[in-house]
Enzyme design. Structure first.
Site, PDB file in Angstrom:
ATOM      1  N   TYR A  52       6.709  -0.748   5.280  1.00  0.00           N
ATOM      2  CA  TYR A  52       5.851  -0.892   4.099  1.00  0.00           C
ATOM      3  C   TYR A  52       6.264  -2.152   3.327  1.00  0.00           C
ATOM      4  CZ  TYR A  52       3.419   0.244  -0.253  1.00  0.00           C
ATOM      5  OH  TYR A  52       2.597   0.204  -1.356  1.00  0.00           O
ATOM      6  N   GLY A  53       7.583  -2.325   3.145  1.00  0.00           N
ATOM      7  CA  GLY A  53       8.091  -3.489   2.422  1.00  0.00           C
ATOM      8  C   GLY A  53       7.695  -4.799   3.084  1.00  0.00           C
ATOM      9  N   VAL A  54       7.835  -4.861   4.414  1.00  0.00           N
ATOM     10  CA  VAL A  54       7.457  -6.085   5.132  1.00  0.00           C
ATOM     11  C   VAL A  54       5.947  -6.327   5.031  1.00  0.00           C
ATOM     12  CG1 VAL A  54       7.331  -7.215   7.405  1.00  0.00           C
ATOM     13  CG2 VAL A  54       9.435  -6.031   6.710  1.00  0.00           C
ATOM     14  N   ASP A 103     -13.977   0.112   6.286  1.00  0.00           N
ATOM     15  CA  ASP A 103     -12.707   0.417   6.928  1.00  0.00           C
ATOM     16  C   ASP A 103     -12.045  -0.923   7.192  1.00  0.00           C
ATOM     17  OD1 ASP A 103     -10.573   1.028   8.513  1.00  0.00           O
ATOM     18  OD2 ASP A 103     -11.708   2.150  10.022  1.00  0.00           O
ATOM     19  N   LYS A 137       4.044  -5.595   2.608  1.00  0.00           N
ATOM     20  CA  LYS A 137       3.742  -6.071   1.258  1.00  0.00           C
ATOM     21  C   LYS A 137       4.326  -7.457   0.979  1.00  0.00           C
ATOM     22  CE  LYS A 137       1.175  -2.635  -0.232  1.00  0.00           C
ATOM     23  NZ  LYS A 137      -0.261  -2.834  -0.512  1.00  0.00           N
ATOM     24  N   VAL A 149       3.304   4.949  -8.926  1.00  0.00           N
ATOM     25  CA  VAL A 149       2.163   5.702  -9.455  1.00  0.00           C
ATOM     26  C   VAL A 149       2.010   7.050  -8.748  1.00  0.00           C
ATOM     27  CG1 VAL A 149      -0.332   5.627  -9.837  1.00  0.00           C
ATOM     28  CG2 VAL A 149       1.012   3.532 -10.010  1.00  0.00           C
ATOM     29  N   ARG A 150       1.719   8.075  -9.545  1.00  0.00           N
ATOM     30  CA  ARG A 150       1.509   9.424  -8.981  1.00  0.00           C
ATOM     31  C   ARG A 150       0.209   9.465  -8.178  1.00  0.00           C
ATOM     32  NH1 ARG A 150       3.489  10.319 -14.045  1.00  0.00           N
ATOM     33  NH2 ARG A 150       1.464  10.695 -15.009  1.00  0.00           N
TER      34      ARG A 150
END
Length: 276
Positions: free
Chosen positions: A193-195, A62, A197, A230-231
């Site tokens: 999410y963008g930050v 984890d 990454k 991606v799916r």
């Protein structure tokens, strides 16, 4: 102690991580560890591969839990004396329509995607053997999010001298700014999410630089990559790539031949180095 080469993929009981493990089982000449938070789901995924005639091993991990990371570290050190391939794939994303307050989304997303990845690297990078390969799964969203940052933030994130401490301060500042409701004013984009990454991509650049400074002769290559849209459970059924296609670039980077000296410290998508 085993002299067999060893590869570890984080967050790999499903989605892109699972596809990376599957590909490594076919192509990597050693033991491949599928890891997951939940041992039940992890063992289930290993059994699924076994039915395909592929041998993956399981270890609990984890990335939000430092003790869990250190247990994996001690296991690898004891059993293999180190690590040959590390793919940091574990990550989370809130759905667009999720009503969780943005400040909570920011804290939770950065905890796993940035701080979790950073902690895994802190504990496992010292174990990397010569000619080791490290792949941090980032996202094209890090590029678009970077473009939506203020000029001042962009300059910091593109700097060739930014330190890990400075990056951590910036990531913490984003979370604090969202709590105060001032992240727009402070030049941040509206994507947790963008930050997160951006953090992963910049962290990769910093780590590669440190490897150059501290372990130059060991030929370890470390890169960030974008698997594409991606799916998966995360991206949904509309996405353009299959998990197998999403795994292609991470696997390519994980299996760079021993005589390769590049790419290193780059952001790679579709097996191509992209400008940052």
């Amino acid at each position: 102690m085993s002299s067999v080469p060893v590869a570890v993929v984080t967050g790999s009981n499903k989605g892109i991580g699972f596809a990376i493990v599957r590909a490594l089982c076919k192509q990597f000449p050693g033991d491949v560890y599928l890891t997951a938070r939940d041992p039940g789901r992890g063992q289930e995924a290993v059994a699924k591969l076994q039915q395909e005639g592929l041998r993956a091993l399981f270890h609990q991990l984890d990335v939000d839990d430092l003790q869990s990371i250190r247990a994996l570290r001690d296991f690898l050190k004891e059993k293999y004396g180190g690590l040959n391939v590390l793919v940091n794939n574990a990550g989370i994303a809130f759905k667009v329509q999720d009503t969780t307050p943005f400040a909570v989304q920011a804290e939770v997303t950065l905890k796993t995607n940035f701080f979790g990845t950073k902690n895994v690297c802190t504990e496992l990078l010292p174990l990397m053997k010569p000619y080791g390969r490290v792949v941090n799964v980032s996202s094209m969203v890090s590029c678009s999010a970077l473009g939506r940052c203020s000029q001042e933030l962009q300059q910091k994130f593109r700097s060739d001298t930014i330190t890990e401490e400075e990056l951590v301060q910036l990531m913490n500042k984003f979370v604090e700014d969202t709590k105060k409701g001032v992240h727009d004013k402070e030049g941040w984009p509206n994507t947790a999410y963008g930050v997160s990454k951006i953090g992963v991509t910049v962290l990769s650049r910093i780590q590669a630089r440190l490897l150059n400074e501290q372990r130059k002769g060991e030929h370890i290559l470390l890169n960030a990559c974008c698997p594409g849209w991606v799916r998966t459970d995360m991206a949904g059924p509309q996405a353009t790539k299959s998990p197998e296609e999403g795994a292609e670039t991470p696997v390519y980077l994980a299996l760079l031949p021993s005589d390769a000296d590049a790419p290193h410290g780059q952001f790679v998508s579709d097996k191509t180095v992209r400008p940052w």
